[in-house]
Design a protein around this motif. Structure first.
Motif, short mmCIF file in Angstrom:
data_model
loop_
_atom_site.label_atom_id
_atom_site.label_comp_id
_atom_site.label_asym_id
_atom_site.label_seq_id
_atom_site.Cartn_x
_atom_site.Cartn_y
_atom_site.Cartn_z
N TRP A 62 -9.11 4.70 -1.66
CA TRP A 62 -8.23 3.65 -2.16
C TRP A 62 -8.25 3.68 -3.68
O TRP A 62 -9.32 3.61 -4.30
CB TRP A 62 -8.70 2.29 -1.64
CG TRP A 62 -8.29 2.08 -0.22
CD1 TRP A 62 -8.80 2.70 0.88
CD2 TRP A 62 -7.24 1.25 0.24
NE1 TRP A 62 -8.15 2.29 2.00
CE2 TRP A 62 -7.17 1.40 1.63
CE3 TRP A 62 -6.37 0.39 -0.39
CZ2 TRP A 62 -6.26 0.71 2.41
CZ3 TRP A 62 -5.45 -0.30 0.39
CH2 TRP A 62 -5.40 -0.13 1.78
N GLU A 112 -10.90 7.03 4.01
CA GLU A 112 -9.78 6.92 3.09
C GLU A 112 -10.28 6.77 1.66
O GLU A 112 -11.41 6.35 1.42
CB GLU A 112 -8.89 5.72 3.43
CG GLU A 112 -8.19 5.85 4.75
CD GLU A 112 -7.33 4.65 5.07
OE1 GLU A 112 -6.33 4.85 5.76
OE2 GLU A 112 -7.67 3.52 4.67
N ILE A 165 -14.19 -2.23 1.13
CA ILE A 165 -13.76 -0.83 1.28
C ILE A 165 -14.95 0.03 1.67
O ILE A 165 -14.88 0.84 2.59
CB ILE A 165 -13.12 -0.31 -0.03
CG1 ILE A 165 -11.81 -1.04 -0.31
CG2 ILE A 165 -12.90 1.20 0.04
CD1 ILE A 165 -11.22 -0.75 -1.68
N THR A 184 -6.87 -3.31 7.23
CA THR A 184 -6.07 -2.09 7.44
C THR A 184 -6.80 -0.82 7.02
O THR A 184 -6.31 0.27 7.28
CB THR A 184 -4.74 -2.16 6.68
OG1 THR A 184 -4.99 -2.10 5.27
CG2 THR A 184 -3.97 -3.43 7.03
N ILE A 185 -7.95 -0.95 6.39
CA ILE A 185 -8.66 0.21 5.85
C ILE A 185 -9.34 0.99 6.98
O ILE A 185 -10.01 0.42 7.83
CB ILE A 185 -9.69 -0.23 4.80
CG1 ILE A 185 -8.95 -0.86 3.62
CG2 ILE A 185 -10.54 0.94 4.34
CD1 ILE A 185 -9.85 -1.44 2.56
N LYS A 186 -9.14 2.29 6.95
CA LYS A 186 -9.74 3.19 7.94
C LYS A 186 -10.81 4.04 7.28
O LYS A 186 -10.73 4.36 6.10
CB LYS A 186 -8.66 4.08 8.56
CG LYS A 186 -7.58 3.31 9.29
CD LYS A 186 -6.50 4.26 9.77
CE LYS A 186 -5.33 3.51 10.34
NZ LYS A 186 -4.45 2.94 9.32
N VAL A 229 0.86 -1.18 0.00
CA VAL A 229 0.00 0.00 0.00
C VAL A 229 0.90 1.23 0.00
O VAL A 229 1.77 1.37 0.85
CB VAL A 229 -0.94 0.01 1.23
CG1 VAL A 229 -1.76 1.28 1.26
CG2 VAL A 229 -1.84 -1.22 1.23
N SER A 273 -15.06 3.85 3.60
CA SER A 273 -14.05 4.48 2.76
C SER A 273 -14.55 4.47 1.31
O SER A 273 -15.58 3.88 1.00
CB SER A 273 -12.71 3.75 2.85
OG SER A 273 -12.11 4.02 4.09
N PHE A 329 -13.39 4.26 -3.06
CA PHE A 329 -12.40 3.66 -3.96
C PHE A 329 -12.54 4.26 -5.35
O PHE A 329 -13.59 4.76 -5.74
CB PHE A 329 -12.56 2.14 -4.02
CG PHE A 329 -13.92 1.68 -4.47
CD1 PHE A 329 -14.21 1.56 -5.82
CD2 PHE A 329 -14.89 1.36 -3.55
CE1 PHE A 329 -15.46 1.15 -6.23
CE2 PHE A 329 -16.14 0.93 -3.95
CZ PHE A 329 -16.43 0.83 -5.30
N LEU A 385 -8.02 -5.61 3.73
CA LEU A 385 -9.27 -5.00 4.22
C LEU A 385 -9.21 -4.66 5.70
O LEU A 385 -9.83 -3.69 6.14
CB LEU A 385 -10.46 -5.92 3.93
CG LEU A 385 -10.87 -6.02 2.46
CD1 LEU A 385 -11.95 -7.08 2.29
CD2 LEU A 385 -11.35 -4.68 1.95
#
Length: 82
Positions: free
Chosen positions: A40, A38, A55, A33-35, A2, A60, A62, A31
């Motif tokens: 992506w 964000e 996501i 680690t996604i906050k 990432v 978050s 994308f 997945l």
């Protein structure tokens, strides 16, 4: 891996013992680690329903190039927002 575009460096790496494993087999680890909040940005191999919904579920957003096998349909015409 990432990449953080502001830092211009990798911030997460997902190693795998199997050098022949497909990158999609690591999506579950990514997945986690996604906050929330964000954005992506990914290429076609990351464009799967499960990954994109993951996501979205993490609150978050994308942006991804469309993969030809992704089932989809437009729900409305694109609109310009100023």
């Amino acid at each position: 891996m990432v990449l953080d575009p502001e830092l211009r460096m990798a911030i997460d790496v997902f190693p795998c013992e199997d050098g022949h494993a497909h990158e999609r087999s690591l999506f579950e680890s990514v997945l986690h680690t996604i906050k929330a909040g964000e954005l992506w940005i990914a290429d076609r191999p990351m464009c799967t329903q499960g990954f994109l919904f993951g996501i979205s579920t993490a609150s978050s957003d994308f942006l991804s190039r469309e993969h030809k096998t992704l089932p989809q349909r437009a729900i409305s015409e694109l609109q310009f927002l100023a």
